[in-house]
Design an enzyme around this catalytic site. Sequence first.
Site, PDB file in Angstrom:
ATOM      1  N   GLU A  51      13.127  -3.600  -3.492  1.00 37.32           N
ATOM      2  CA  GLU A  51      12.190  -3.756  -4.606  1.00 37.32           C
ATOM      3  C   GLU A  51      12.906  -3.511  -5.934  1.00 37.32           C
ATOM      4  O   GLU A  51      12.752  -4.257  -6.885  1.00 37.32           O
ATOM      5  CB  GLU A  51      11.011  -2.779  -4.433  1.00 37.32           C
ATOM      6  N   GLY A  88       0.831  -1.208   0.000  1.00 40.34           N
ATOM      7  CA  GLY A  88       0.000   0.000   0.000  1.00 40.34           C
ATOM      8  C   GLY A  88       0.856   1.246   0.000  1.00 40.34           C
ATOM      9  O   GLY A  88       1.018   1.904   1.030  1.00 40.34           O
ATOM     10  N   TYR A  89       1.437   1.550  -1.139  1.00 40.72           N
ATOM     11  CA  TYR A  89       2.305   2.721  -1.266  1.00 40.72           C
ATOM     12  C   TYR A  89       1.611   3.827  -2.073  1.00 40.72           C
ATOM     13  O   TYR A  89       1.241   4.865  -1.549  1.00 40.72           O
ATOM     14  CB  TYR A  89       3.620   2.333  -1.944  1.00 40.72           C
ATOM     15  N   SER A  90       1.429   3.583  -3.392  1.00 38.62           N
ATOM     16  CA  SER A  90       0.915   4.630  -4.281  1.00 38.62           C
ATOM     17  C   SER A  90      -0.512   5.016  -3.939  1.00 38.62           C
ATOM     18  O   SER A  90      -1.289   4.204  -3.429  1.00 38.62           O
ATOM     19  CB  SER A  90       0.936   4.138  -5.731  1.00 38.62           C
ATOM     20  N   ASN A 110      11.646   5.204 -13.831  1.00 34.59           N
ATOM     21  CA  ASN A 110      13.075   5.334 -14.136  1.00 34.59           C
ATOM     22  C   ASN A 110      13.548   6.789 -14.059  1.00 34.59           C
ATOM     23  O   ASN A 110      14.725   7.047 -13.814  1.00 34.59           O
ATOM     24  CB  ASN A 110      13.377   4.702 -15.498  1.00 34.59           C
ATOM     25  N   GLU A 111      12.606   7.711 -14.229  1.00 33.67           N
ATOM     26  CA  GLU A 111      12.976   9.122 -14.065  1.00 33.67           C
ATOM     27  C   GLU A 111      13.241   9.431 -12.584  1.00 33.67           C
ATOM     28  O   GLU A 111      14.174  10.174 -12.254  1.00 33.67           O
ATOM     29  CB  GLU A 111      11.857  10.033 -14.597  1.00 33.67           C
TER      30      GLU A 111
END
Lengths: 369, 398
Positions: free
Chosen positions: B244, B127-129, B384-385
């Site tokens: 991760e 539960g991150y984003s 990746n940014e």
Amino acid sequence: MDFNHSEDRRMLADTLRRFLAERYSLDTRHRISASERGYSPEIWGELAALGVPAALLGEPLGGFGGSGFDLMVVFEALGRALVVEPFLGLAMVGRLLADGAGRADLASGLLDGTQIAAVALYEPGARYDLTNVTTRAERSATGGWTLSGGKAVVPQLESATRIVVSARVDTGLALFIVPRDADGVSIKGYPLVDGGRGGELVLQAVQLPADTRIACGDDALGTIEAAVAAGIVALGAEAVGILDVIKDSTLDYLRTRVQFGVPIGKFQALQHRMATVAIEIEQARSAVINAAAALDDDRLARERAVSAAKVTLGRVGTLVAEESIQLHGGIGMTWELPLPHFAKRLIMIGHQLGDEDHHLERYVRLGRG
Amino acid sequence: MNVDFTAEDIAFRDEVRAFLRERLPKALSEKVRTGKHLTKEDMVGWHAILESRRWLASHWPEEWGGPGWSVVQRYIFDVEIALAHAPRIVPFGVNMLGPVLLKYGSDEQKKRWLPRILDGSDWWCQGYSEPGAGSDLANLKTQALRDGDHYVVNGQKTWTTLGKYADMIFCLVRTDPSAKKQKGISFLLIDMKTPGIEVRPIVLLDGDAEVSEVFFTDVRVPVENLVGDENLGWTYAKYLLTYERTNIAGVGASMAALDQLKEIARSEQKDGKPLAEDPQFAARLARVEIELENMKTTSLRVLAAAAHGGAPGAESSMLKIRGTEIRQEISSLARRALGPYAQPFISQALDEGFTGEAIGADYAAPIASQYFNQRKLSIFGGSNEIQREIITKTILEL
């Protein structure tokens, strides 16, 4: 598995780096590079006294090194100082004379620096094809050899006392050691765009004794490949040394150059490009480690690893050279700044011993077996 | 310097291979190899097989059930299970929460949760984003307010991979609404069966609902489910992310995918010859193979340099960027290799027990949808940014 260099190699690298930091400033380098000889006999002698040739040559030739990782530590240090001295020929000749049989006199001269070797394998019009050889060697009446032909863009050719030359004989390819001062040897020397000197070699009916032939037939091609592989490891390590210098100096510039009231390193457009440069440099370092590790493997593993390294270095070298100049802006175009000289060398390494396209094609061919 | 595996490493590799030959069910590896959808039972079953040998949590310390492997052994293991077409280890419990609990959890929490990860009692999700907190993760709004010996959680999480299967979720929540950004975030473990939690699937571009939204309405969570200190969750969150990212780099996955790509390129024909002999295609294939060879050494170098054999720090961002670029390039080449037969897509053909007729070559069915699915690689785990931002600040110090 261990990604640290051995104690001996670290000490050698430290010694070499210290010596070069003291004695081989970029100004000195430019002066040597622009001199008539294109190298410094004095520095060359001192580096020989420090044992650098011994590190590049294996035990059969009286040295104590010659492995991929020996080449790696030495050439990384040479790259960091942008050294123009004739080391590439030495690194390659180590593989050509690997067994050392009957070459003791030459080996001792290479070790103490009194002999300088150049390796002349490519011919005008043959690009990077090592088998496209028109130089011919005929048996002479006295049992020796007569060599005629020419070789293209040999680094530090004028400095050489002995030149290893590939030539076609009836049975295929052969390798010969040609003394610089033999009759019929002529050299057209010139400066190179990235510093130092190179030359075109012309051989006109050069008479050589029988024992100057060091390999022939399939043996010769195998020996040539092994020498080129060692040369690629050397050039690759030189490139890694250069890449590290370019990275540090570009980062330094990004931190200190102020535009729009802030250091330009604060701009995301530049940050992300620099992050890519940093990733690519690590991939290039890995490619060179792989090639150095494979230098004493069987032919296929070795050749695939060195071609992979040359492809990687071609791509990364071009990217980093171009990006570093761009990130510096106008100042990156000036002779006065060290950076562009490193960038030029990086690009020109791509033109030695086969370029990116050549090695990509070769890698594909090797993969088909 | 020595990049060769030692005799012990080779012996270990043979041991792993022998284990996979004996214990990896053929039907399961065949599903993975042919790109079929795996069921929850497939994944849980594979975990149980690995755990029967104590090989599930390869980087946990031995006292908590890890096998006590070196960095190189872990690398070999990851590569071998990928090459054998084993299902990938579901990372949320083993590779994400596990390391956080081991480093920041209380003894009681370790004893309670770690064994349940290993024995499959708990399927964890992440539960991150949130809708307003993607790349700007610290902008998360889900609130957890203290009420006696509970937190009361309100808000929404999204992109929760395999949330539909989960028993538990580890969440980043805001415990101090007045604190700015990174301060005021806590790391909370929440039972998915608690009243007030709703999971809604999100159908992705490949037609599959791999991810979910998770809604929290007055969800009561016992305070003992707080990991570490209140309001210090950002530190734990970042630590988890390094694991991760290293995991996402997926060298083993790329090696297996490259093998398959080469097979496809040998089988597909162009102008009466194998596609593998087409100079353009061969050149692209060679380039990605070379990059992968470099990447193997780069990742071993980074892992070997990481202190105490843990996850690397910011270097994991380098591995994530290049590793995902390689994985995406391989999947892109596989799609291109199929030519017109990249287009047919019968989603049921990817389900177990499909008996219909295959269209095109037998390997063709999943390739294009896998390509679309793998666009996620450069987005999740921090785009990746964002990785370039981390490299900029931490490694380049700009």
